[in-house]
Design an enzyme around this catalytic site. Sequence first.
Site, PDB file in Angstrom:
ATOM      1  N   CYS A 112       0.839  -1.198   0.000  1.00 50.00           N
ATOM      2  CA  CYS A 112       0.000   0.000   0.000  1.00 50.00           C
ATOM      3  C   CYS A 112       0.879   1.254   0.000  1.00 50.00           C
ATOM      4  CB  CYS A 112      -0.913  -0.033   1.220  1.00 50.00           C
ATOM      5  SG  CYS A 112      -2.141   1.279   1.263  1.00 50.00           S
ATOM      6  N   CYS A 113       1.876   1.290   0.894  1.00 48.20           N
ATOM      7  CA  CYS A 113       2.778   2.447   0.925  1.00 48.20           C
ATOM      8  C   CYS A 113       3.550   2.573  -0.386  1.00 48.20           C
ATOM      9  CB  CYS A 113       3.771   2.312   2.084  1.00 48.20           C
ATOM     10  SG  CYS A 113       3.129   2.719   3.709  1.00 48.20           S
ATOM     11  N   CYS A 193      -1.456   8.119   7.551  1.00 49.53           N
ATOM     12  CA  CYS A 193      -2.801   7.786   7.085  1.00 49.53           C
ATOM     13  C   CYS A 193      -3.690   7.281   8.230  1.00 49.53           C
ATOM     14  CB  CYS A 193      -2.724   6.707   6.022  1.00 49.53           C
ATOM     15  SG  CYS A 193      -1.752   7.166   4.578  1.00 49.53           S
ATOM     16  N   CYS A 219       7.565   3.992   6.084  1.00 53.98           N
ATOM     17  CA  CYS A 219       6.622   3.805   4.980  1.00 53.98           C
ATOM     18  C   CYS A 219       7.331   3.379   3.697  1.00 53.98           C
ATOM     19  CB  CYS A 219       5.834   5.082   4.734  1.00 53.98           C
ATOM     20  SG  CYS A 219       6.834   6.483   4.226  1.00 53.98           S
TER      21      CYS A 219
END
Length: 229
Positions: A112-113, A193, A219
Amino acid sequence: MIISGLQEYLGEAPPSRVLAFAMRELFPGRIAAVSSFGADSAVLLHLVAAIDRATPVLFIDTGRHFAETLDYRDRLSAYLGLTDVRTIGPTADEVARFDADTSRAVWDPDGCCAFRKTAPLQRALQDFDVWITGRKRFQALTRLELPVIEPDPPHIKVNPLVRWSAADLAAYVEEHRLPQHPLLARGFASISCAPCTSPVHPGEEARAGRWRGFDKTECGIHRPGATGK
Ligand code: SF4
């Protein structure tokens, strides 16, 4: 001047001098600040704005931020008079391909990162040789050795605040009456986030609320292999 020479020259200098030398003397027109508009961002951005309010500031809008962060980005930018805040992020096509149901942070935060943060930043950094970060050594054990001048091929990172403590930051905020991220008052000491950020408990390090429950501390925009990872 080679990196080690720069580190020796600027390693003990105050942040304002590091930034002024980097922005005016070393890398004019080739340098950008990268900001999350998170818990400590006002300090770095105030120092940058004091030198040049037109400095490009890159903000990665992952699409998963707290609404408070987006509002704070706008309010703080206006307060400091920043004139070149660039919001970058994943494309709509990337979101549709890699995280259509927005669940990826739960089962693959690294992936996702990678597409929400790292890839957009790498694209944006193609326009620059040098980027300024707001990282501090006290934030995490993984950051204890961070240098002021950090090689990150093909870029160089300038980390002017590495030697500052939480007390130094708080004193600077108070002295300059800087607006604070609203989630700080709710115990969020480091803010990213919404799915991956939680409040920090007494005695925990500042980044303990990030990716809680995962063996993940960064991240990925600060890539493994570079100093301080
Ligand atoms: S911090 Fe969480 S939601 Fe944000 S990009 Fe990384 S894994 Fe995704």
